[in-house]
Design a protein around this motif. Structure first.
Motif, PDB file in Angstrom:
ATOM      1  N   PHE A   1      60.577   0.463  36.641  1.00  0.00           N
ATOM      2  CA  PHE A   1      59.396   1.311  36.518  1.00  0.00           C
ATOM      3  C   PHE A   1      59.315   1.780  35.071  1.00  0.00           C
ATOM      4  N   ASN A   2      58.292   1.323  34.342  1.00  0.00           N
ATOM      5  CA  ASN A   2      58.063   1.749  32.957  1.00  0.00           C
ATOM      6  C   ASN A   2      56.875   2.704  32.931  1.00  0.00           C
ATOM      7  N   TYR A   3      57.069   3.883  32.320  1.00  0.00           N
ATOM      8  CA  TYR A   3      56.019   4.893  32.277  1.00  0.00           C
ATOM      9  C   TYR A   3      56.374   5.943  31.235  1.00  0.00           C
ATOM     10  N   ASP A   4      55.406   6.777  30.936  1.00  0.00           N
ATOM     11  CA  ASP A   4      55.633   7.904  30.030  1.00  0.00           C
ATOM     12  C   ASP A   4      56.258   9.034  30.863  1.00  0.00           C
ATOM     13  N   PRO A   5      57.523   9.390  30.596  1.00  0.00           N
ATOM     14  CA  PRO A   5      58.191  10.404  31.420  1.00  0.00           C
ATOM     15  C   PRO A   5      57.591  11.812  31.287  1.00  0.00           C
TER      16      PRO A   5
ATOM     17  N   LEU B   1      54.492  12.230  31.716  1.00  0.00           N
ATOM     18  CA  LEU B   1      53.313  12.176  32.585  1.00  0.00           C
ATOM     19  C   LEU B   1      53.626  11.840  34.039  1.00  0.00           C
ATOM     20  N   HIS B   2      54.679  11.063  34.276  1.00  0.00           N
ATOM     21  CA  HIS B   2      54.955  10.550  35.621  1.00  0.00           C
ATOM     22  C   HIS B   2      56.450  10.613  35.934  1.00  0.00           C
ATOM     23  N   ASN B   3      56.775  10.285  37.169  1.00  0.00           N
ATOM     24  CA  ASN B   3      58.146  10.056  37.609  1.00  0.00           C
ATOM     25  C   ASN B   3      58.100   9.052  38.749  1.00  0.00           C
ATOM     26  N   VAL B   4      59.228   8.745  39.334  1.00  0.00           N
ATOM     27  CA  VAL B   4      59.307   7.845  40.490  1.00  0.00           C
ATOM     28  C   VAL B   4      60.174   8.542  41.529  1.00  0.00           C
ATOM     29  N   VAL B   5      59.655   8.640  42.741  1.00  0.00           N
ATOM     30  CA  VAL B   5      60.398   9.275  43.826  1.00  0.00           C
ATOM     31  C   VAL B   5      60.526   8.271  44.969  1.00  0.00           C
ATOM     32  N   VAL B   6      61.753   8.083  45.445  1.00  0.00           N
ATOM     33  CA  VAL B   6      62.000   7.219  46.597  1.00  0.00           C
ATOM     34  C   VAL B   6      61.779   8.065  47.848  1.00  0.00           C
TER      35      VAL B   6
ATOM     36  N   SER C   1      65.830  15.948  49.580  1.00  0.00           N
ATOM     37  CA  SER C   1      66.854  14.895  49.500  1.00  0.00           C
ATOM     38  C   SER C   1      66.337  13.604  48.865  1.00  0.00           C
ATOM     39  N   SER C   2      65.044  13.545  48.539  1.00  0.00           N
ATOM     40  CA  SER C   2      64.480  12.346  47.920  1.00  0.00           C
ATOM     41  C   SER C   2      65.066  12.125  46.528  1.00  0.00           C
ATOM     42  N   LYS C   3      65.392  10.886  46.211  1.00  0.00           N
ATOM     43  CA  LYS C   3      65.906  10.530  44.883  1.00  0.00           C
ATOM     44  C   LYS C   3      64.732  10.459  43.917  1.00  0.00           C
ATOM     45  N   THR C   4      64.819  11.214  42.820  1.00  0.00           N
ATOM     46  CA  THR C   4      63.768  11.228  41.808  1.00  0.00           C
ATOM     47  C   THR C   4      64.305  10.639  40.506  1.00  0.00           C
ATOM     48  N   TYR C   5      63.520   9.754  39.918  1.00  0.00           N
ATOM     49  CA  TYR C   5      63.838   9.140  38.623  1.00  0.00           C
ATOM     50  C   TYR C   5      62.833   9.665  37.609  1.00  0.00           C
ATOM     51  N   ALA C   6      63.280   9.894  36.388  1.00  0.00           N
ATOM     52  CA  ALA C   6      62.369  10.473  35.395  1.00  0.00           C
ATOM     53  C   ALA C   6      62.662  10.027  33.963  1.00  0.00           C
ATOM     54  N   THR C   7      63.270   8.848  33.788  1.00  0.00           N
ATOM     55  CA  THR C   7      63.600   8.406  32.432  1.00  0.00           C
ATOM     56  C   THR C   7      62.463   7.665  31.740  1.00  0.00           C
TER      57      THR C   7
ATOM     58  N   TYR D   1      59.753   2.559  49.819  1.00  0.00           N
ATOM     59  CA  TYR D   1      58.566   3.339  49.451  1.00  0.00           C
ATOM     60  C   TYR D   1      58.831   4.150  48.189  1.00  0.00           C
ATOM     61  N   PHE D   2      57.835   4.140  47.286  1.00  0.00           N
ATOM     62  CA  PHE D   2      57.938   4.881  46.031  1.00  0.00           C
ATOM     63  C   PHE D   2      56.618   5.590  45.762  1.00  0.00           C
ATOM     64  N   ILE D   3      56.715   6.810  45.264  1.00  0.00           N
ATOM     65  CA  ILE D   3      55.522   7.556  44.865  1.00  0.00           C
ATOM     66  C   ILE D   3      55.794   8.212  43.512  1.00  0.00           C
ATOM     67  N   CYS D   4      54.723   8.614  42.851  1.00  0.00           N
ATOM     68  CA  CYS D   4      54.862   9.521  41.715  1.00  0.00           C
ATOM     69  C   CYS D   4      54.830  10.916  42.309  1.00  0.00           C
ATOM     70  N   GLY D   5      55.837  11.728  41.977  1.00  0.00           N
ATOM     71  CA  GLY D   5      55.957  13.058  42.554  1.00  0.00           C
ATOM     72  C   GLY D   5      55.176  14.144  41.846  1.00  0.00           C
ATOM     73  N   ILE D   6      54.466  13.800  40.773  1.00  0.00           N
ATOM     74  CA  ILE D   6      53.640  14.792  40.079  1.00  0.00           C
ATOM     75  C   ILE D   6      52.423  15.089  40.971  1.00  0.00           C
ATOM     76  N   PRO D   7      52.135  16.368  41.253  1.00  0.00           N
ATOM     77  CA  PRO D   7      51.029  16.702  42.162  1.00  0.00           C
ATOM     78  C   PRO D   7      49.727  15.968  41.801  1.00  0.00           C
ATOM     79  N   GLY D   8      49.154  15.343  42.830  1.00  0.00           N
ATOM     80  CA  GLY D   8      47.885  14.628  42.683  1.00  0.00           C
ATOM     81  C   GLY D   8      48.020  13.169  42.282  1.00  0.00           C
ATOM     82  N   HIS D   9      49.134  12.770  41.724  1.00  0.00           N
ATOM     83  CA  HIS D   9      49.274  11.399  41.233  1.00  0.00           C
ATOM     84  C   HIS D   9      49.370  10.383  42.368  1.00  0.00           C
ATOM     85  N   CYS D  10      50.176  10.687  43.387  1.00  0.00           N
ATOM     86  CA  CYS D  10      50.276   9.784  44.534  1.00  0.00           C
ATOM     87  C   CYS D  10      48.923   9.677  45.230  1.00  0.00           C
TER      88      CYS D  10
END
Length: 130
Positions: free
Chosen positions: A66-70, A72-77, A91-97, A110-119
């Motif tokens: 997952f490539n993104y501007d950290p 602005l976004h993150n990745v949550v399993v 307990s969800s694993k969150t990635y933010a690098t 399943y993966f979502i962006c955890g920033i409110p409104g992004h998903c």
């Protein structure tokens, strides 16, 4: 005569070692994971194409990058419920690098962006791995 004997043992040992290495390489090649960059060159952004998985075959052990501007976004399993409701649990694993590598598990991932409104804006993905 003993020099000849050592030569035969060395050649035999070399053949055994070479065969062993070749077998290891074949095993590694057949079980090697494939790396997929989510969204290809667009990355994990709002321009992400929800159909990105179409035509791709994923296996357990494959890696999603997952490539993104950290900033602005993150990745949550998440699980299916989290995916459908666009919410994560404590307990969800969150990635933010911004350059996250996630190994797929067998089944649906399943993966979502955890920033409110992004998903809710479409920044989520479900990947089936055999």
């Amino acid at each position: 005569m003993s020099g000849f004997h050592q030569g035969r043992c060395s050649a035999k040992s070399m053949l055994v070692a070479t065969t062993f290495v070749l077998l290891l390489l074949l095993q590694f090649r057949s079980t090697g994971a494939t790396t997929f960059t989510v969204g290809d060159t667009s990355g994990w952004t709002f321009s992400f194409n929800q159909n990105w998985t179409n035509g791709k075959k994923f296996k357990a052990g494959d890696i999603l990058v997952f490539n993104y501007d950290p900033s602005l976004h993150n990745v949550v399993v998440v699980d299916e419920n989290g995916y459908n409701s666009c919410s994560s649990s404590p307990s969800s694993k969150t990635y933010a690098t911004g350059k996250d590598k996630v190994k797929l598990s067998k089944g649906r991932n399943y993966f979502i962006c955890g920033i409110p409104g992004h998903c809710d804006g479409g920044l989520k993905i479900a990947v089936d791995a055999s």
